[in-house]
Design a protein around this motif. Sequence first.
Motif, mmCIF file in Angstrom:
data_model
loop_
_atom_site.group_PDB
_atom_site.id
_atom_site.type_symbol
_atom_site.label_atom_id
_atom_site.label_comp_id
_atom_site.label_asym_id
_atom_site.label_seq_id
_atom_site.Cartn_x
_atom_site.Cartn_y
_atom_site.Cartn_z
ATOM 1 N N TYR A 3 0.867 -1.177 0.000
ATOM 2 C CA TYR A 3 0.000 0.000 0.000
ATOM 3 C C TYR A 3 0.905 1.228 0.000
ATOM 4 N N ILE A 4 0.645 2.165 -0.900
ATOM 5 C CA ILE A 4 1.443 3.387 -1.005
ATOM 6 C C ILE A 4 0.546 4.568 -0.691
ATOM 7 N N ARG A 5 1.013 5.426 0.201
ATOM 8 C CA ARG A 5 0.268 6.642 0.534
ATOM 9 C C ARG A 5 1.241 7.801 0.688
ATOM 10 N N ARG A 6 0.683 9.000 0.668
ATOM 11 C CA ARG A 6 1.514 10.183 0.911
ATOM 12 C C ARG A 6 2.048 10.133 2.339
ATOM 13 N N THR A 8 3.273 11.733 5.855
ATOM 14 C CA THR A 8 2.863 12.864 6.684
ATOM 15 C C THR A 8 3.959 13.148 7.706
ATOM 16 N N ASP A 11 5.268 10.468 9.954
ATOM 17 C CA ASP A 11 6.128 9.423 9.396
ATOM 18 C C ASP A 11 7.620 9.741 9.497
ATOM 19 N N TYR A 61 6.193 9.795 -0.396
ATOM 20 C CA TYR A 61 5.304 8.653 -0.254
ATOM 21 C C TYR A 61 5.943 7.617 0.641
ATOM 22 N N CYS A 108 6.780 -0.133 -6.371
ATOM 23 C CA CYS A 108 6.839 1.326 -6.192
ATOM 24 C C CYS A 108 7.190 2.014 -7.505
ATOM 25 N N ASN A 115 2.408 7.687 -11.918
ATOM 26 C CA ASN A 115 2.228 9.022 -11.354
ATOM 27 C C ASN A 115 2.851 10.085 -12.254
#
Length: 169
Positions: A3-6, A8, A11, A61, A108, A115
């Motif tokens: 799972y890839i997310r921005r 924050t 992190d 990310y 990735c 992207n």
Amino acid sequence: MLYIRRATAQDAQTIAAIQGEAWRQAYRELLPPESLEKLGSTEYWLEYWEKELKAPQADHYIALEGFQAVGFFSLGEPRDEDREEGSRELLLIYFAPDHWRKGYGTQCMSFILSNVREGGYQKLVLWALKGNLIGASFYTKLGFLQDGRERQVLPDSPVTEVRFYKTLS
């Protein structure tokens, strides 16, 4: 499943730990011990990531397997003087060493290339340490080419990076 997310601001510690550990493992044969001691330190990277994630200069990310962070990467505007219009730069990509060779980098990179294409860019560039054979092999396998450009990593350091690029269609 990855799972890839921005990323924050929360992190920062995780990213700093992954980056420090990755540097210690990946570059132990390439960097002088005094540089590796500094750049392989979580504390060194934590200060950077705490600032960067509060006021990002790039898109960051984090990659997770379940609830565990396994790596991270950043995309931004190319920093090179000879940057081409329509280019994007993969500023960095690192994975925790115990998660190397599990396909996360390929997953990735698929996300990254999608992207970049969706953003309307035609070219992705990145820099890798000269002599980093694992990284060079990975990028070459994915269709990246070296363009002959090199730069010093740190002032007064013999360590250099080489530039790779991939033209997107």
